[in-house]
Design a protein around this motif. Structure first.
Motif, PDB file in Angstrom:
ATOM      1  N   THR A 110      13.389 -28.287  30.303  1.00 40.39           N
ATOM      2  CA  THR A 110      13.077 -28.101  31.706  1.00 40.39           C
ATOM      3  C   THR A 110      13.894 -26.750  31.873  1.00 40.39           C
ATOM      4  N   THR A 111      14.648 -26.211  30.875  1.00 37.69           N
ATOM      5  CA  THR A 111      15.094 -25.037  31.146  1.00 37.69           C
ATOM      6  C   THR A 111      14.512 -23.899  30.108  1.00 37.69           C
ATOM      7  N   ALA A 112      14.680 -22.713  29.926  1.00 36.98           N
ATOM      8  CA  ALA A 112      14.088 -21.622  29.002  1.00 36.98           C
ATOM      9  C   ALA A 112      15.418 -20.983  28.540  1.00 36.98           C
ATOM     10  N   GLY A 113      15.974 -21.731  27.331  1.00 33.99           N
ATOM     11  CA  GLY A 113      17.376 -21.086  26.965  1.00 33.99           C
ATOM     12  C   GLY A 113      17.602 -21.534  25.633  1.00 33.99           C
ATOM     13  N   THR A 114      18.107 -22.668  25.542  1.00 35.50           N
ATOM     14  CA  THR A 114      18.643 -23.214  24.253  1.00 35.50           C
ATOM     15  C   THR A 114      17.606 -23.503  23.030  1.00 35.50           C
ATOM     16  N   GLY A 115      16.492 -23.331  23.285  1.00 37.78           N
ATOM     17  CA  GLY A 115      15.521 -23.733  22.255  1.00 37.78           C
ATOM     18  C   GLY A 115      15.874 -24.857  21.276  1.00 37.78           C
ATOM     19  N   SER A 116      16.772 -25.825  22.015  1.00 32.19           N
ATOM     20  CA  SER A 116      17.288 -27.067  21.309  1.00 32.19           C
ATOM     21  C   SER A 116      16.074 -27.842  21.042  1.00 32.19           C
ATOM     22  N   GLY A 156      11.301 -24.866  39.353  1.00 35.58           N
ATOM     23  CA  GLY A 156      12.661 -25.132  40.184  1.00 35.58           C
ATOM     24  C   GLY A 156      13.955 -24.658  39.663  1.00 35.58           C
ATOM     25  N   LEU A 157      13.914 -23.894  38.468  1.00 32.35           N
ATOM     26  CA  LEU A 157      15.071 -23.571  37.906  1.00 32.35           C
ATOM     27  C   LEU A 157      15.827 -22.585  38.643  1.00 32.35           C
ATOM     28  N   PRO A 158      17.177 -22.692  39.267  1.00 31.95           N
ATOM     29  CA  PRO A 158      17.738 -21.735  40.179  1.00 31.95           C
ATOM     30  C   PRO A 158      18.102 -20.323  39.515  1.00 31.95           C
ATOM     31  N   PRO A 159      18.135 -19.278  40.241  1.00 31.68           N
ATOM     32  CA  PRO A 159      18.002 -17.977  39.804  1.00 31.68           C
ATOM     33  C   PRO A 159      19.487 -17.986  38.611  1.00 31.68           C
ATOM     34  N   ARG A 160      20.669 -18.498  38.942  1.00 31.05           N
ATOM     35  CA  ARG A 160      21.927 -18.310  38.040  1.00 31.05           C
ATOM     36  C   ARG A 160      21.379 -19.059  36.645  1.00 31.05           C
ATOM     37  N   VAL A 161      20.946 -20.237  36.694  1.00 30.87           N
ATOM     38  CA  VAL A 161      20.457 -20.841  35.431  1.00 30.87           C
ATOM     39  C   VAL A 161      19.579 -20.012  34.773  1.00 30.87           C
TER      40      VAL A 161
END
Length: 383
Positions: free
Chosen positions: A137-143, A181-186
């Motif tokens: 649900t985030t776009a970063g770790t690629g986990s 809904g992911l906040p800007p900082r995240v």
């Protein structure tokens, strides 16, 4: 020289694809699903679309909303016990990297004996895992795409990885709707983390023609969409770009490992509670400056992806990659260096020592990096 490229077995993607969760579970033989997420995400109901999809599909499910933001040995054991108590025959992870890493590590303990710290390192997991579906649900770790779980070592400090081909998910669901809904900082922190995954894999010593193609595409998607996603979280095209880029980068770096940026970022003492993506982002320009002369042709390409025009002087072009990264960080309001985040100068030698000792990551870095070299880099950036 021959290469081996591994990745997850099945990817379901597109807006609304979470509705396919029950079908995917049944294809894997699942009927009782443990859903793993963290308390913060559970409070805002991030997991609800998954719960509803599974229940409407006739699956029994139970929510485990106790994944720690810095998963520890004890927290992994607790999650595994919850799965056993529920008699889960399939495990879902939904959320950011911490929730997904918790899911993968807990799944290890469902079929392998002992505690998870016995499996720190590469290739130590002995038995296949139960069916596992990961939903970022985030776009970063690629986990969701990797065979790695990064955990806090509460005994010795720092963070260490459990790495095994058994840890690839059976199915990954990529639904950009879940990231709206992911906040800007995240958005900023996770987006830079994804870019760095791709960049370190692309510039590292273990790169291959396949990982190069994946990593170039991931960096291009992030370079064109991170600012947009940061400024307007409802930009669906930008959100899709970021989610897919994170996954594509995961497909790349899981086959190559990362480098010095991740080695240093994961060496920061957990007492600082510095979010992983922020730790990676604030270190990136200085580490790019440290590395670029070791593979100038690669860093020149990174510079152009970040907006530099072509220059026949490859080394000069490569040197500007870090400057372009600094400009991106400024646009998304991330300060460079460790000092702005309360890390003391006294801890720099410890961080350098831990980073240099991470053979998995330093071994892929294009430039050799000893503890004194890393400490000197950190000292030079400390304002």
């Amino acid at each position: 020289m021959s290469f081996v490229h591994n990745t997850v077995k099945r990817i379901v993607h597109g807006f609304g694809s979470i509705q396919d969760a029950a079908r995917e579970a049944r294809l894997l033989g699942g009927s009782r699903a443990l859903i793993v997420t963290d308390p913060g995400l559970a409070r805002v109901g991030v997991q609800q679309p998954l719960e509803e999809a599974l229940k409407s599909g006739g699956l029994a499910c139970q929510l485990y909303a106790e994944a720690e933001l810095e998963p520890s040995v004890d927290s992994i054991a607790h999650c595994a016990e919850a799965a056993k108590d529920f008699r889960a025959d399939i495990i879902f992870g939904i959320g950011g990297g911490s929730a997904l890493d918790t899911t993968k590590a807990a799944a290890v303990l469902l079929t392998n004996e002992g505690t998870i710290d016995q499996y720190f390192g590469m290739g130590k997991v002995q038995k296949p895992l139960p069916p596992m579906v990961l939903v970022p649900t985030t776009a970063g770790t690629g986990s969701e795409m990797t065979s790695i779980s990064v955990l806090a070592d509460t005994k010795n400090g720092g963070k260490w990885g459990v790495v095994s081909d058994y840890m690839y998910a059976d199915t990954v669901i990529l639904d950009p709707d879940l990231t709206i809904g992911l906040p800007p900082r995240v958005t900023a922190m996770t987006g830079i983390d994804a870019f760095v995954h791709a960049m370190e894999s692309f510039c590292g010593k273990a790169d291959t023609p396949i990982t190069n193609g994946l990593n170039i595409q991931a960096m291009k998607l992030i370079a064109r969409s991170l600012r947009r996603a940061y400024m307007n979280g409802a930009d669906r095209e930008a959100r899709a770009d970021m989610l897919y880029a994170s996954a594509i980068a995961g497909m790349g770096f899981s086959n190559t490992q990362n480098g010095i940026i991740h080695a240093v970022g994961t060496a920061v003492p957990r007492e600082y509670h510095l979010p992983h993506g922020l730790a990676i982002a604030c270190l990136t320009p200085m580490c790019m400056t440290f590395n670029y002369m070791a593979r100038p042709e690669k860093y020149a390409e990174v510079a152009m992806i970040l907006g530099e025009k072509h220059d026949s002087d490859t080394l000069a072009l490569a040197s500007r990659a870090a400057t372009r990264m600094s400009a991106l960080l400024k646009d998304i309001d991330i300060a460079e260096g460790l000092q702005p985040y309360g890390v003391t100068r006294e801890d720099l030698p410890l961080i350098a020592e831990r980073a240099a000792g991470n053979a998995r990551l330093i071994g892929n870095n294009p430039r050799p990096a000893t503890a004194p070299m890393i400490q000197a880099m950190l000292e030079a950036s400390y304002r």
